[in-house]
Design a protein around this motif. Structure first.
Motif, short mmCIF file in Angstrom:
data_model
loop_
_atom_site.label_atom_id
_atom_site.label_comp_id
_atom_site.label_asym_id
_atom_site.label_seq_id
_atom_site.Cartn_x
_atom_site.Cartn_y
_atom_site.Cartn_z
N CYS A 253 0.79 -1.16 -0.14
CA CYS A 253 0.16 -0.04 -0.02
C CYS A 253 0.99 1.25 0.04
CB CYS A 253 -0.97 -0.21 1.40
SG CYS A 253 -0.13 0.12 2.88
N THR A 254 0.22 2.40 -0.14
CA THR A 254 0.80 3.61 -0.12
C THR A 254 0.79 4.18 1.30
OG1 THR A 254 -1.11 4.84 -0.68
CG2 THR A 254 0.34 4.15 -2.60
N ASP A 255 1.44 5.19 1.48
CA ASP A 255 1.39 5.59 2.89
C ASP A 255 -0.15 6.26 3.20
OD1 ASP A 255 4.17 5.27 3.30
OD2 ASP A 255 4.55 7.24 3.08
N ASP A 256 -0.74 6.90 2.04
CA ASP A 256 -2.01 7.25 2.26
C ASP A 256 -3.07 6.42 2.53
OD1 ASP A 256 -1.39 9.97 2.07
OD2 ASP A 256 -1.84 10.43 0.10
N GLU A 257 -2.79 5.19 1.79
CA GLU A 257 -3.79 4.01 2.24
C GLU A 257 -3.59 3.54 3.56
OE1 GLU A 257 -4.27 2.17 -2.30
OE2 GLU A 257 -2.19 1.65 -1.18
#
Length: 284
Positions: free
Chosen positions: A174-178
């Motif tokens: 995942c990304t940091d935002d996810e």
């Protein structure tokens, strides 16, 4: 808030998410012994589960004070380690008969001498270390478990659930935002007694970066980007926990404190879990 006594009528829930990726093979010191991170985390988790069973034991048997779940994540998936359906009631867990191991710790006697004291711990789960770090998938599982648990009428007045995520790296899926988003979804769940408490704990043997345990806002402001990310993903500790955190951090510690640890040792990990699970003492 965060004051509901734990009874059979008002039980609470614990979920532990454990990184079981390949990097957890790295060796760490735990007390007098050297072992893999995976083995140390399994030992700590087994100790916590054993304590929950012991605290639920009464003359009439083990009372159903807790629902517990352990999520392991490695490779490309997250899996339930105690029960494939997720939660298992503590009285049902107590009826299992896993292998045991005796753990020894050094204790100081009244005369100042030291002795080794042993206590028996059930091996509810075994260590594993392989593959990547699907942390996002694991936290989705945690979110869904807690959403169902909190929605049940019988749990509405209970002490809110506690989720503890233990890792030695960054998520591979995942990304940091996810990651921020799923953690925020977990923290918004709760009962009439408060919202769920989410602890994110990064363990490491790297001593080039300072450890952070229950950091204050000024500590987070000086931290590296990953440590700040973990703080943003974690709960701010409720007031009833502040005294225990201050005792741990020492003079000068002022709330708010974040329920996270970065670059922590195994001993610091154990301290965070002990404070994070302090609700287990608030029982009838």
């Amino acid at each position: 808030m965060y004051s509901q006594e734990i009874t059979r009528r008002h039980r609470t829930a614990f979920v532990i998410a454990i990184d079981q990726s390949g990097s957890m093979q790295e060796k760490v010191r735990f007390g007098r012994h050297e072992m893999s991170k995976a083995a140390a985390v399994a030992r700590i988790t087994n100790s916590l589960l054993t304590e929950l069973v012991d605290r639920s034991r009464r003359t009439d048997g083990v009372r159903n004070y807790y629902d517990v779940a352990v999520v392991g994540y490695s490779g490309d998936e997250a899996s339930m380690l105690l029960d494939e359906d997720g939660f298992v009631a503590i009285d049902r867990l107590a009826r299992r008969q896993p292998q045991t191991e005796t753990l020894y710790s050094e204790e100081t006697l009244p005369d100042g001498s030291a002795m080794l004291a042993g206590h028996t711990v059930q091996q509810w789960l075994l260590p594993k270390a392989a593959g990547k770090t699907p942390m996002y998938e694991a936290l989705l599982r945690v979110r869904d478990l807690l959403a169902v648990w909190c929605a049940r009428d019988e749990n509405r007045a209970s002490f809110p659930p506690v989720a503890i995520n233990i890792t030695d790296g960054e998520a591979s899926d995942c990304t940091d935002d996810e990651l921020r988003r799923v953690c925020a979804q977990i923290r918004r769940l709760g009962t009439d007694d408060g919202t769920a408490l989410l602890f994110n704990i990064h363990i490491s043997t790297d001593r080039t970066s300072p450890a952070m345990v229950f950091p204050m806002p000024d500590e987070i402001a000086r931290a590296n980007p990953y440590a700040r990310l973990l703080a943003e993903c974690s709960s701010i500790m409720p007031e009833p926990f502040d005294e225990a955190v201050r005792e741990f951090k020492g003079a000068g510690a002022v709330p708010p404190f974040y329920g996270m640890g970065y670059n922590t040792s195994i001993i610091e990990l154990l301290s965070i879990i002990n404070i994070g699970s302090r609700s287990i003492t608030n029982i009838e």
